[in-house]
Design a protein around this motif. Structure first.
Motif, mmCIF file in Angstrom:
data_model
loop_
_atom_site.group_PDB
_atom_site.id
_atom_site.type_symbol
_atom_site.label_atom_id
_atom_site.label_comp_id
_atom_site.label_asym_id
_atom_site.label_seq_id
_atom_site.Cartn_x
_atom_site.Cartn_y
_atom_site.Cartn_z
ATOM 1 N N SER A 251 -31.795 -18.931 -34.022
ATOM 2 C CA SER A 251 -33.416 -18.476 -33.245
ATOM 3 C C SER A 251 -34.219 -19.341 -34.504
ATOM 4 O O SER A 251 -35.204 -19.498 -34.035
ATOM 5 C CB SER A 251 -33.144 -17.260 -34.175
ATOM 6 O OG SER A 251 -32.038 -16.915 -34.026
ATOM 7 N N HIS A 252 -33.938 -19.827 -35.133
ATOM 8 C CA HIS A 252 -34.917 -20.497 -36.100
ATOM 9 C C HIS A 252 -35.195 -21.819 -35.270
ATOM 10 O O HIS A 252 -36.521 -22.039 -35.412
ATOM 11 C CB HIS A 252 -34.527 -20.893 -37.380
ATOM 12 C CG HIS A 252 -35.308 -21.424 -38.518
ATOM 13 N ND1 HIS A 252 -36.555 -20.970 -39.181
ATOM 14 C CD2 HIS A 252 -35.716 -23.318 -38.110
ATOM 15 C CE1 HIS A 252 -37.492 -21.602 -40.077
ATOM 16 N NE2 HIS A 252 -36.614 -23.071 -39.584
ATOM 17 N N LYS A 255 -37.630 -21.242 -32.650
ATOM 18 C CA LYS A 255 -38.487 -20.549 -32.563
ATOM 19 C C LYS A 255 -39.814 -21.997 -32.687
ATOM 20 O O LYS A 255 -40.794 -20.803 -31.425
ATOM 21 C CB LYS A 255 -38.603 -19.769 -33.702
ATOM 22 C CG LYS A 255 -39.639 -18.491 -33.701
ATOM 23 C CD LYS A 255 -39.536 -17.766 -35.064
ATOM 24 C CE LYS A 255 -40.921 -16.819 -35.116
ATOM 25 N NZ LYS A 255 -41.639 -17.209 -36.020
ATOM 26 N N THR A 256 -39.756 -22.680 -33.530
ATOM 27 C CA THR A 256 -40.643 -23.386 -33.256
ATOM 28 C C THR A 256 -41.173 -24.170 -32.154
ATOM 29 O O THR A 256 -42.576 -24.109 -31.111
ATOM 30 C CB THR A 256 -40.833 -24.302 -34.438
ATOM 31 O OG1 THR A 256 -40.226 -23.758 -35.239
ATOM 32 C CG2 THR A 256 -41.618 -25.026 -35.179
ATOM 33 N N LEU A 258 -40.609 -22.653 -28.718
ATOM 34 C CA LEU A 258 -41.078 -21.913 -27.918
ATOM 35 C C LEU A 258 -42.175 -21.958 -28.073
ATOM 36 O O LEU A 258 -43.019 -21.446 -27.503
ATOM 37 C CB LEU A 258 -40.256 -21.079 -27.962
ATOM 38 C CG LEU A 258 -38.985 -21.311 -26.990
ATOM 39 C CD1 LEU A 258 -37.852 -19.688 -27.486
ATOM 40 C CD2 LEU A 258 -39.171 -21.171 -25.121
ATOM 41 N N THR A 259 -42.784 -21.447 -29.413
ATOM 42 C CA THR A 259 -44.173 -20.770 -30.287
ATOM 43 C C THR A 259 -45.273 -22.322 -28.972
ATOM 44 O O THR A 259 -45.604 -21.459 -29.343
ATOM 45 C CB THR A 259 -44.195 -20.949 -31.363
ATOM 46 O OG1 THR A 259 -42.983 -20.326 -32.090
ATOM 47 C CG2 THR A 259 -45.647 -20.379 -31.834
ATOM 48 N N GLN A 262 -45.000 -22.378 -25.497
ATOM 49 C CA GLN A 262 -46.283 -20.881 -25.133
ATOM 50 C C GLN A 262 -47.935 -21.173 -25.574
ATOM 51 O O GLN A 262 -48.491 -20.883 -24.919
ATOM 52 C CB GLN A 262 -45.655 -19.852 -26.171
ATOM 53 C CG GLN A 262 -45.888 -18.297 -25.269
ATOM 54 C CD GLN A 262 -45.087 -17.044 -26.309
ATOM 55 O OE1 GLN A 262 -45.323 -17.399 -27.637
ATOM 56 N NE2 GLN A 262 -45.012 -16.228 -25.528
#
Ligand code: ADP
Length: 478
Positions: A251-252, A255-256, A258-259, A262
Motif C-alpha cells: 500500500s505504501h 500510494k506515491t 498513484l497520488t 491522480q
C-alpha cells in the motif's frame, strides 16, 4: 466405555489393572504347579501328628472295648475320623458313628512313613477320596493284626488353593490396585499436565494471542512436542507478520505513484496543464509512474509464484560466459552514462544447470545495483571461476557500500537501505527475487560491504558435471 476411558488417567489405570490381573493369573498358575506336592503332603501331615499323639496310649490297652473307647476319645480330641481295620482291610471300628463298619476299604497308596507308620489314599464306600495315616494297633483278641487309621477327606487342589493361597494373592492384588491408582495420578500430573499446557498455548494462539508459547516441561517426548509447537508458533507468527508487512509495504509503495498519477491526470482533465510542455510532462510522469507500478506488481507476482511453489525453472546446461558477456553488453550504456567502468574477468568455459533467463535476471539485477550505487569514476567488476564443483560469480563495486547493520536485511522483501538516498529505482524487491532464483538453482548469494569502499555480491551455483549434461540434453531432444 470409550468416553469413560478416554482420559490418560483412566487409560493408565486400566492398563495397570490389566497388568495386575495378568500377573496374578500367572502367579496363581505357577503356584498351583509348585505347591502341588506341598498340598498333597499337608493333609497327611496333620493326620500323622494326630496319630502320633494318640498311639502311645494304645499300648496299654487290653480289651477291644477299651480300644474302641480310646479311639473314639482320640477322634474327638484331634478332630479327626479314626478307623480300625483288620488284616483284610475291613473296618472294625469307625469313630463316625460306625458308618463304615464291616465295609472293606481298598487302600490305593501305601507309603511307609518313619517307624511302622504309613500313609496313602483310599476310596470310601460312598466313592469319595480320602487320605490316611495308619499305624499298627494292638492285636485283636483272636490274635490277628489290626491297623489304626486317622483319615480325612481329600480336599480338591483348587479348593485348597482357594482356601490357603487365594486370600493373600487377592490382598496383594488390592494393594497393587491402590498403588496403581496413585501411580496413574502421579503420571497424569507428570505427562498430562505439561501436555495440557501445550494445548492451552495452542488454544491461546487460536484466540489471537500469537505470542503465546508452551513451557518446555515434563518428560523429554513432551518437551520435544512443546519445542516443535513453539517453533511452529514462531513461524506462524513470522508468516503473519510478514503478511501484514507485505500489505503495508504494497500500500505504501503504491500510494506515491498513484497520488502523482491522480494529480497529473487531474491537471490534464481540468486544464491546469494547459501548455503542450506541461501536458507532455504530465503524460510522461503518468507513464513513468505506471511503469514503476507495473514493475512492482510483476516482481510481486514472481515472488508470489515462488511462495506458491508454482515457479517453473528450466533445467538446462547454461554456458555462463556468454550469458555474462550479454549482460555486461546490455548494461554498458548505463555504466557509461554513470561514468562507471564495467569490467569482465571470466575463464573460457563455465557451465551450470538451470534457467538461462532467470540467471540472466539475477546477474542483470546485481550489475544494475552495482552501477546505480557507484559514483562517477568508480568501477564494477564481474569475475567468475569454478571451484570444487561450484561456479562462483562475484560482482564487486567501488560504490557507497552498505552499513553493516543493514547488510543482513537487504535480501528481505521491500527492504531498502536508507530510503532517503533512494535512487527512485526499485522498491526493494530486486534482491529478494535474486535470492529466490539462486536458491531455486540450489545455490547461495551473499553480500559483503564496507561503507565508502564498496560492496561485493557473490553468487555460488552448483557446476554442471558431465553426468548431468547427459540427461538434460536428452530432455532437450525429447
Ligand atoms: P531495489 O530494487 O530497490 O534496488 P534491491 O532489493 O535490489 O532493491 O536492494 C535492496 C537494497 O540494497 C537497496 O535499498 C539498496 O540500497 C541496497 N543495495 C543493493 N545493492 C547495492 C550495492 N551494490 N551497493 C549499495 N547498496 C546496495
Amino acid at each position: 466405555m470409550m468416553v469413560v476411558f478416554s482420559s490418560l488417567n483412566s487409560r493408565l489405570f486400566l492398563s495397570y489393572v490389566a497388568v495386575i490381573l495378568v500377573c496374578l493369573v500367572l502367579v496363581s498358575l505357577g503356584l498351583l504347579v509348585f505347591v502341588q506336592p506341598v498340598w498333597a503332603l499337608s493333609a497327611t501331615r496333620q493326620l500323622e501328628a494326630a496319630a502320633r499323639a494318640t498311639l502311645p496310649r494304645l499300648r496299654q490297652i487290653d480289651s477291644p472295648a477299651q480300644l474302641h473307647g480310646l479311639l473314639a476319645q482320640a477322634a474327638e480330641e484331634q478332630g479327626a475320623r479314626v478307623l480300625l481295620l483288620d488284616e483284610t482291610g475291613t473296618v472294625r471300628f469307625d469313630s463316625d458313628d460306625g458308618e463304615w463298619v464291616a465295609e472293606a476299604l481298598e487302600l490305593v497308596q501305601h507309603t511307609p512313613v518313619g517307624q511302622a507308620g504309613f500313609q496313602g489314599a483310599f476310596t470310601a464306600p460312598d466313592g469319595g477320596r480320602w487320605v490316611f495315616f495308619g499305624q499298627p494297633a494292638p492285636r485283636s483278641p483272636g490274635g490277628t493284626p489290626q491297623t489304626v487309621m486317622f483319615v480325612a477327606p481329600r480336599e480338591h487342589l483348587l479348593a485348597w488353593f482357594a482356601e490357603n493361597l487365594l486370600p493373600p494373592l487377592a490382598q496383594a492384588g488390592l494393594i497393587a490396585l491402590v498403588l496403581s491408582m496413585l501411580l496413574a495420578l502421579l503420571i497424569r500430573t507428570w505427562i498430562a499436565a505439561p501436555l495440557h499446557r501445550v494445548a492451552e498455548a495452542a488454544e491461546a494462539i487460536a484466540h489471537g494471542a500469537t505470542g503465546a508459547r508452551a513451557p518446555i516441561a515434563g518428560p523429554s517426548e513432551v518437551q520435544a512436542l512443546a519445542h516443535s509447537f513453539n517453533t511452529m508458533a514462531g513461524r506462524v507468527e513470522a508468516a503473519h507478520q510478514s503478511q501484514r508487512d507485505l500489505v503495508a509495504n504494497v500500500s505504501h509503495e503504491l500510494k506515491t505513484p498513484l497520488t502523482s498519477i491522480q494529480g497529473f491526470s487531474q491537471a490534464l482533465l481540468d486544464g491546469t496543464a494547459q501548455t503542450p510542455e506541461a501536458a507532455a510532462r504530465a503524460a510522461r510522469v503518468i507513464h513513468e509512474q505506471s511503469e514503476h507500478m507495473c514493475r512492482m506488481v510483476e516482481s510481486l507476482l514472481v515472488l508470489a509464484r515462488f511462495d506458491a511453489g508454482q515457479m517453473t525453472m528450466e533445467r538446462q546446461a547454461v554456458g555462463l560466459v556468454p550469458l555474462l558477456r550479454t549482460c555486461v553488453d546490455k548494461l554498458m550504456p548505463q555504466a557509461e552514462s554513470a561514468q562507471v567502468t564495467l569490467e569482465l574477468d571470466v575463464p573460457d568455459r563455465l557451465t551450470v544447470v538451470g534457467d538461462a533467463d532467470r540467471l540472466a535476471q539475477v546477474l542483470a539485477n546485481l550489475l544494475d545495483n552495482g552501477i546505480a550505487h557507484t559514483h562517477a569514476g568508480g568501477r564494477v567488476t564481474v569475475a567468475a571461476r569454478q571451484e570444487k564443483g561450484q561456479v562462483e560469480v562475484a560482482i564487486t563495486d567501488s560504490g557507497e557500500g552498505i552499513p553493516a547493520e543493514e547488510l543482513p536485511r537487504i535480501f528481505e522483501r521491500f527492504y531498502q537501505v536508507d530510503r532517503s538516498r533512494r535512487h527512485n529505482r526499485g522498491v526493494g524487491l530486486g534482491l529478494a527475487i535474486t535470492r529466490e532464483i539462486v536458491e531455486a538453482h540450489g545455490g547461495t548469494v551473499v553480500a559483503e560491504s564496507v561503507v565508502g569502499l564498496g560492496s561485493k555480491f557473490t553468487v555460488r551455483l552448483p557446476a554442471c558435471t558431465d553426468e548431468e549434461t547427459g540427461p538434460i540434453k536428452k530432455q532437450e531432444e525429447a
